[in-house]
Design an enzyme around this catalytic site. Structure first.
Site, mmCIF file in Angstrom:
data_model
loop_
_atom_site.group_PDB
_atom_site.id
_atom_site.type_symbol
_atom_site.label_atom_id
_atom_site.label_comp_id
_atom_site.label_asym_id
_atom_site.label_seq_id
_atom_site.Cartn_x
_atom_site.Cartn_y
_atom_site.Cartn_z
ATOM 1 N N GLN A 125 0.667 -1.310 -0.089
ATOM 2 C CA GLN A 125 0.216 -0.120 -0.028
ATOM 3 C C GLN A 125 0.834 1.307 0.128
ATOM 4 O O GLN A 125 1.835 1.406 0.800
ATOM 5 C CB GLN A 125 -0.915 0.060 1.378
ATOM 6 C CG GLN A 125 -1.653 1.152 1.128
ATOM 7 C CD GLN A 125 -2.713 1.004 2.354
ATOM 8 O OE1 GLN A 125 -2.337 1.510 3.682
ATOM 9 N NE2 GLN A 125 -4.141 0.903 2.337
ATOM 10 N N GLY A 126 0.664 2.120 -1.129
ATOM 11 C CA GLY A 126 1.321 3.520 -0.938
ATOM 12 C C GLY A 126 0.362 4.562 -0.568
ATOM 13 O O GLY A 126 0.106 5.514 -1.386
ATOM 14 N N SER A 128 0.518 6.339 2.868
ATOM 15 C CA SER A 128 1.190 7.280 3.782
ATOM 16 C C SER A 128 2.506 7.666 3.488
ATOM 17 O O SER A 128 3.065 7.297 2.723
ATOM 18 C CB SER A 128 1.554 6.329 5.332
ATOM 19 O OG SER A 128 0.315 5.816 6.057
ATOM 20 N N GLU A 244 -10.670 -3.284 5.605
ATOM 21 C CA GLU A 244 -9.451 -3.602 6.411
ATOM 22 C C GLU A 244 -10.237 -4.338 7.603
ATOM 23 O O GLU A 244 -9.333 -4.959 8.072
ATOM 24 C CB GLU A 244 -8.990 -2.249 6.702
ATOM 25 C CG GLU A 244 -7.553 -2.370 7.596
ATOM 26 C CD GLU A 244 -6.834 -1.192 7.168
ATOM 27 O OE1 GLU A 244 -5.507 -1.378 6.736
ATOM 28 O OE2 GLU A 244 -7.123 -0.059 7.619
#
Length: 391
Positions: A125-126, A128, A244
């Protein structure tokens, strides 16, 4: 709350338990490195071949299409069997895949969904960034439209397993107008082998390079990789994050309960902090054990209530933030309890269910109240959506 198993559900539970008993790996999962990736890939492929991959995914996309109750049954049996953590495939199966099912084009779905289920492609995941973690609307990594491409420049951080990933769910800013914020974001599929990407693993104090920094220098990504439309990234990202916490969250709860059982067993059979009696006979340790057990029971009840309610309403409620907050803080408390029960020996002590010493679990536990939304963020959500307090 109403969760009753009919005969079909009971048969399904027995089938799941039987398959897991026959197929759960007996070898320990390596904690890091390519051997860890190979282990996770083999286990993902095993579940696919057995017909258990993507239990919540629609049948038309290769999943089982199970009901919410059956998903809960599966994940309970999964945890009770001692099955390994899904590891490097967690983002792919729990984030990217469901997002593509909901928002992706047919071409994107055909390209990526089968490969995810078969264990052929890993994702990270990109989202933050150094200045945009809990506040995703503050993302500064840019995506400039140039012909048929997005040209990406910027930096992401805390990218779990970035060094082992084939693809990334990447959130970039495609509108530089400061007033756009939410409206100026775009969710895009990023091939991690694209020129201009540099991945730097971060060694944690627990001794594993679990997270990464990722840098983008004029990285060209085809516009055909945009999911949900240019400028609609906020809505796409919110759908990603909604996946999530689901029925699969019960796995972490059961694992923490088993961990606590190991702590109790040690407290009953080893001398406590005073060096004179069993640790369990120490009043404060006994109180903390009892408190942890009761909180775990409460957490399971909240999870079951959420599943029951979702079966009726068809949509998740704020219970996800409530259980997320309770679990994160409870996990930290239990890890600290383990250290106090074992004392200095915790530096060498090994658990049967993990290759890490208890001290490593304790050192890693601070991330529980930071990742996937800090405790402060979860409290804000609860205050707003449950208590009706102003923002």
């Amino acid at each position: 709350m109403q969760i009753d198993l009919d005969q079909a559900d009971a048969d399904f539970r027995d089938d799941a338990a039987s398959w897991l008993r026959a197929h759960v790996p007996t070898d320990e999962r390596p904690p890091t490195g390519e051997s860890m990736v190979d282990f996770d890939r083999a286990w993902q492929r095993c579940t696919f071949d057995g017909g258990w991959a993507g239990v919540s995914w629609p049948v038309e996309h290769g999943g089982r299409g199970l009901s919410l109750l059956q998903q809960l049954i599966w994940w309970e049996q999964y945890a009770l069997s001692g099955a390994p953590h899904i590891g490097v495939f967690w983002v792919a199966t729990s984030h990217a895949g469901p997002t593509l099912i909901l928002n992706g084009t047919p071409e994107q779905q055909q390209t990526h969904l089968p490969a995810i289920l078969r264990g052929e492609s890993t994702w990270c995941q990109g989202f933050s960034e150094p200045s945009a973690g809990s506040d995703l609307a503050g993302v500064r990594t840019t995506g400039r439209v140039d012909g048929d491409d997005l040209v990406v420049n910027g930096q992401k951080i805390w990218t779990t397993h970035g060094q082992h990933s084939d693809f990334q769910e990447l959130l970039v800013r495609t509108d530089s107008d400061p007033s756009s914020r939410h409206k100026g974001l775009t969710w895009v599929i990023c091939d991690m082998n694209t020129p201009g990407i540099e991945v730097r693993p971060i060694m944690t104090m627990a001794g594993i390079p679990h997270f990464c920094e990722v840098f983008y220098d004029d990285v060209r990504i085809p516009l055909s990789n945009v999911v949900g439309g240019v400028g609609n990234g906020w809505a796409t990202a919110m759908s990603t994050l909604s996946f999530e916490r689901g029925a699969g969250f019960v796995v972490e709860q059961i694992r923490l309960s088993r961990y606590l059982d190991e702590v109790v067993d040690h407290a009953e059979n080893h001398t406590g902090p005073d060096g004179k009696r069993a640790a369990i006979e120490d009043d404060e340790i006994y109180r903390r054990i009892a408190s942890a057990r009761s909180e775990l029971a409460a957490l399971r009840a909240v999870t079951y209530a959420a599943v029951s309610r979702n079966r009726v309403t068809g949509k998740p409620g704020p219970e996800g933030s409530m259980s997320r907050l309770l679990f994160a803080e409870l996990e930290q408390n239990v890890r600290a309890l383990a250290m106090d029960v074992v004392g200095l020996d915790a530096l060498e002590y090994q658990m049967p269910f993990t290759p890490q010493a208890w001290s490593g679990e304790w050192l890693y536990s601070p991330s529980a109240t930071i990742g996937a939304g800090t405790s402060d963020i979860q409290r804000n959500i609860i205050a707003n959506r449950v208590l009706g307090l102003p923002r």
